[in-house]
Design an enzyme around this catalytic site. Structure first.
Site, PDB file in Angstrom:
ATOM      1  N   ASP A 228     -27.410  20.646 -24.418  1.00  0.00           N
ATOM      2  CA  ASP A 228     -28.346  20.811 -23.586  1.00  0.00           C
ATOM      3  C   ASP A 228     -28.553  21.388 -22.274  1.00  0.00           C
ATOM      4  O   ASP A 228     -28.803  22.237 -21.697  1.00  0.00           O
ATOM      5  CB  ASP A 228     -29.232  19.444 -23.857  1.00  0.00           C
ATOM      6  N   ASP A 274     -36.161  15.779 -28.301  1.00  0.00           N
ATOM      7  CA  ASP A 274     -35.999  14.493 -27.383  1.00  0.00           C
ATOM      8  C   ASP A 274     -36.377  13.388 -28.199  1.00  0.00           C
ATOM      9  O   ASP A 274     -36.316  12.210 -27.360  1.00  0.00           O
ATOM     10  CB  ASP A 274     -36.923  15.022 -26.118  1.00  0.00           C
TER      11      ASP A 274
END
Length: 426
Positions: A228, A274
């Protein structure tokens, strides 16, 4: 402030603001000039946090019982340490592949194919999510017929089962309702329809994706943490794909809802990655709590609160620096660190990392610490296996396989024949 949409169902791991559902340049300019009110911002982020908690909480609860289901569609998919190590690499290849696709081919046609693909997935996911609720709503007198969808390959002894899906009339009703939502999304791309599909994807992911142990969870979260940070801050690949990609794999909530109502177009959004990635780790800790048989959910609640803390910290940093943030940068340390610290203080750290989630499926299954000695005749093997069964207090069995009466009769006949054969040998 950069606007980012999730890049794929498994790699959508960033928090973004001020995105618009329209591609019209005038609409984009109007959106760029829009300044959200404090009330609108608070409502949007509060709603996103609340929506993110729903699939994690209920998906974790459903993950405890879903592995006991006899329906092949409800059986969980176990993620091993090898899968976890490869996942960031596969996600990176997928992301870069999408980047090349959007550079070479028309964005319109790619998104059309993606819309149809996610329409089918969304209908099935929403139907599966609604099924337990519908079972409670329908009265007992409802004529509920059972159906089975079976696809096989080959014939005779070589016949192989490809698909075996069992469903009933209630499932068909859920499928019909989900199809209406799917058509609504396909035609209007409305943010409420997007959220219904997004919540269904997230809940199914947390419920059906099972980490086999805590070490695997740490490998997965650690790898995606690096993934990420690299793709968000190191290159423009994710930004390019994100601005081009249209799919219901994010939760959105308008910041201008108070001004424009349901037709609002200035969204704050949260990628499903997420939610799902930390969610499957939190679900694993709930199953660990259950395995302790202490009537407490210490690790589940601590990781759940850690997720809230990490997500809140992401929002705070984003507004402080006025830049979109990769949420896993803050969620991973919080969700892993809090439970580990608690386990360290309670003296259960070794027990936590030695826990295997697969043991919850059949907690009474025996483990062979040594192999039985085989000699003389088949009866000796039967006697050795019987001794192992007595020592462990249960009989050897494979996961989910229940012996039928035909199997039991066959086993008894085999033992009798073996005994007679041994007598003849003697």
């Amino acid at each position: 402030m950069n606007d980012r949409l999730p890049a794929s169902a498994s790699t959508s791991i960033r928090l973004s603001v001020n995105a618009t559902a329209s591609t019209d340049p005038e609409a984009l300019n109007a959106t760029a000039k829009f300044v959200a009110t404090p009330e609108g911002t608070a409502l949007a982020y509060g709603s996103l946090v609340f929506m993110a908690l729903l699939p994690i909480f209920f998906g974790a609860l459903r993950s405890v019982t879903c592995s006991k289901s006899k329906n092949a569609a409800d059986m969980p998919e176990t993620i091993t340490s090898r899968d976890a190590a490869r996942f960031p690499i596969i996600a990176s290849c997928t992301l870069f592949g999408l980047y090349l696709f959007f550079k070479v081919f028309s964005q319109e046609y790619i998104n059309l194919l993606l819309s149809v693909y996610f329409f089918v997935l969304g209908v099935l996911a929403l139907s599966h999510t609604m099924s337990p609720l519908m079972s409670r709503i329908f009265p007992a007198s409802f004529p509920n017929k059972q159906y089975q969808l079976l696809f096989t390959q080959g014939s005779g002894e070589s016949k192989e089962e490809i698909v075996n899906y069992e469903f009933d009339t209630k499932n068909l009703v859920c499928l019909l309702i989900s199809s209406v939502v799917g058509v609504w999304y396909l035609l209007k791309k409305h943010w409420i329809a997007n959220n219904l599909f997004g919540l269904a994807f997230a809940l199914n992911g947390v419920e059906l994706l099972h980490l086999n142990n805590v070490s695997t969870g740490c490998i997965l979260l650690g790898g995606l943490f690096i993934y990420d940070v690299f793709w968000v801050f190191g290159t423009n690949v994710m930004v390019t794909v994100a601005k081009s990609f249209e799919a219901p794999i994010k939760l959105v909530f308008p910041q201008d809802l108070l001004e424009k109502g349901l037709e609002a177009s200035n969204f704050a959004m949260l990628g499903l990655g997420d939610i799902v990635i930390p969610g499957i780790f939190i679900a694993l800790l709930l199953r660990f709590d259950v395995s302790l048989n202490k009537n407490s959910r210490t690790y589940f609640y601590s990781s759940f609160l850690a997720y809230i803390f990490g997500l809140g910290l992401t929002i705070f940093v984003m507004h402080t620096f006025k830049h979109a943030q990769p949420a896993l940068l803050y969620l991973v340390p919080a969700c892993v660190g809090f439970p580990v610290i608690i386990a360290l203080f309670k003296g259960e750290l070794t027990e936590m990392f030695s826990y295997e989630s697969s043991e919850e499926v059949l907690p009474a299954s025996p483990r062979l610490t040594s192999f039985p000695t085989v000699s003389g005749s088949p009866a000796s093997l039967a006697s050795s296996m019987d001794a192992v069964s007595v020592a462990t207090g249960s009989s050897p069995r494979h996961r989910r396989l229940q012996p039928t009466s035909m199997y039991e009769e066959s086993s008894e006949e085999t033992k009798e024949e073996a005994t007679e054969s041994e007598k003849k040998d003697q």
